[in-house]
Design a protein around this motif. Structure first.
Motif, PDB file in Angstrom:
ATOM      1  N   ARG A 258       0.694  -1.275  -0.027  1.00  0.00           N
ATOM      2  CA  ARG A 258       0.142  -0.265  -0.036  1.00  0.00           C
ATOM      3  C   ARG A 258       0.826   1.359  -0.033  1.00  0.00           C
ATOM      4  NH1 ARG A 258      -5.466   0.236   1.296  1.00  0.00           N
ATOM      5  NH2 ARG A 258      -6.112   2.475   0.828  1.00  0.00           N
TER       6      ARG A 258
ATOM      7  N   THR B 101       1.954   1.735  -3.474  1.00  0.00           N
ATOM      8  CA  THR B 101       1.030   2.006  -4.384  1.00  0.00           C
ATOM      9  C   THR B 101       0.433   3.395  -3.940  1.00  0.00           C
ATOM     10  OG1 THR B 101       0.276  -0.302  -4.136  1.00  0.00           O
ATOM     11  CG2 THR B 101      -1.274   1.486  -5.295  1.00  0.00           C
ATOM     12  N   ASP B 102       0.228   3.883  -2.862  1.00  0.00           N
ATOM     13  CA  ASP B 102      -0.565   5.284  -2.786  1.00  0.00           C
ATOM     14  C   ASP B 102       0.525   6.070  -1.812  1.00  0.00           C
ATOM     15  OD1 ASP B 102      -2.546   4.383  -3.594  1.00  0.00           O
ATOM     16  OD2 ASP B 102      -3.878   3.581  -1.962  1.00  0.00           O
TER      17      ASP B 102
ATOM     18  N   ASN C  82      -3.447   9.443   2.325  1.00  0.00           N
ATOM     19  CA  ASN C  82      -4.658   8.939   1.927  1.00  0.00           C
ATOM     20  C   ASN C  82      -5.258   7.477   2.376  1.00  0.00           C
ATOM     21  OD1 ASN C  82      -2.589   7.601   0.474  1.00  0.00           O
ATOM     22  ND2 ASN C  82      -3.249   7.775  -1.554  1.00  0.00           N
TER      23      ASN C  82
END
Lengths: 189, 189
Positions: B7, B10-11, B24
């Motif tokens: 994660r 990715t983010d 986020n």
């Protein structure tokens, strides 16, 4: 909600000045199992309303909000108290007066996390004058998002905020509504 | 923890000045399902250690702490940032420097909610220099409670705080340990 009302009667403390202290289970020490039951109740009440985002305000709303997000399986956003009064074009911003602390907090939410497509459920621990919820509603409006309603743990109904919101057709679901508190005790209704 | 590392890749966003922005999913908008998996991992790691209290610090530690409390079925206490530098005999108090904000916060916990019989697990979202955890450890010590260890979401290992704590025989369980971050990317290890 019987469970919460009973807990208020058992563990809440009435302090001078009309303050209800519930910091041994709600907003300093927190009972996660009680809050999970509260979150499940808000889910029951709002499950058919297409909620895809939970919005609360730091710090004491976060615990209830995160458990509610777990029920709805949707993201939780908390509005942050800002040190800066400068307007940033990256955030939605509003002012929320605190009657407990006698000051005003600038609170912000990043524009990335409130979207026009969002259907937002507000969650907070207390509703008295309504100032916090009204501030959060302002953020939802700035984002062009849809307000589904508000889930509140304890509404001090005698302070009037909840009934004002209801006259505006805001759906407010309080799990314990206190109509009076004084030396004779706490009355729900 | 693979899920959290993925994660982050990715983010997460790397900002100038060695800042990893994960707001986020971790500390502004929060993914409750991810945090529940993290809480379950801390439960797996500490389930045999007699934990009966979770301690964190407002605001961004609360979400992870409450879900961890749900796994352990024990109360969660969050240390509050205090506006007052006055010493009260009703609270344990410590100073925590913030490197992000360049200031120092006075944080307090009511003496009612940290007891000598408590076996305390600290939970926080970030571990960099260790200042926040060291402050929370000070509160545990003042209470005469037992420190079981600390569960951290993201450890910036290159800032050294975690390894200092480990040399003091503090058990620190970080779910993602970043050994370097630069233009070439984020390395875990």
């Amino acid at each position: 909600m019987e469970l919460l009302e009973q807990r208020i009667l058992t563990d809440g403390k009435l302090l001078p000045g009309g303050i209800l202290k519930v910091d041994n289970f709600l907003n300093h020490q927190i009972d996660p199992l009680l809050l999970q039951e509260m979150a499940r109740e808000w889910y029951r009440l709002f499950q058919n309303d297409g909620v895809n985002k939970i919005l609360t305000i730091e710090a004491s709303g976060i615990a209830a909000a995160i458990l509610t997000g777990l029920e709805f399986k949707c993201p939780v956003v908390f509005a942050k108290k800002s040190r800066s009064k400068n307007i940033s074009d990256r955030v939605y911003q509003t002012e929320i007066p605190s009657f407990t602390h006698g000051n005003t907090n600038t609170v912000v939410v990043s524009k990335e996390y409130l979207l026009p497509t969002d259907r937002v459920l507000l969650i907070d621990d207390f509703l008295a004058t309504g100032a916090a919820l009204i501030g959060l509603m302002g953020l939802v409006e700035q984002a062009g998002a849809t307000l589904v309603g508000a889930g509140v743990a304890i509404e001090k109904r005698f302070q009037g905020g909840g009934d004002v919101l209801r006259t505006w057709d805001i759906r407010v679901e309080s799990l314990a509504r206190i109509v009076s508190m004084d030396d004779t005790g706490i009355q729900f209704g």
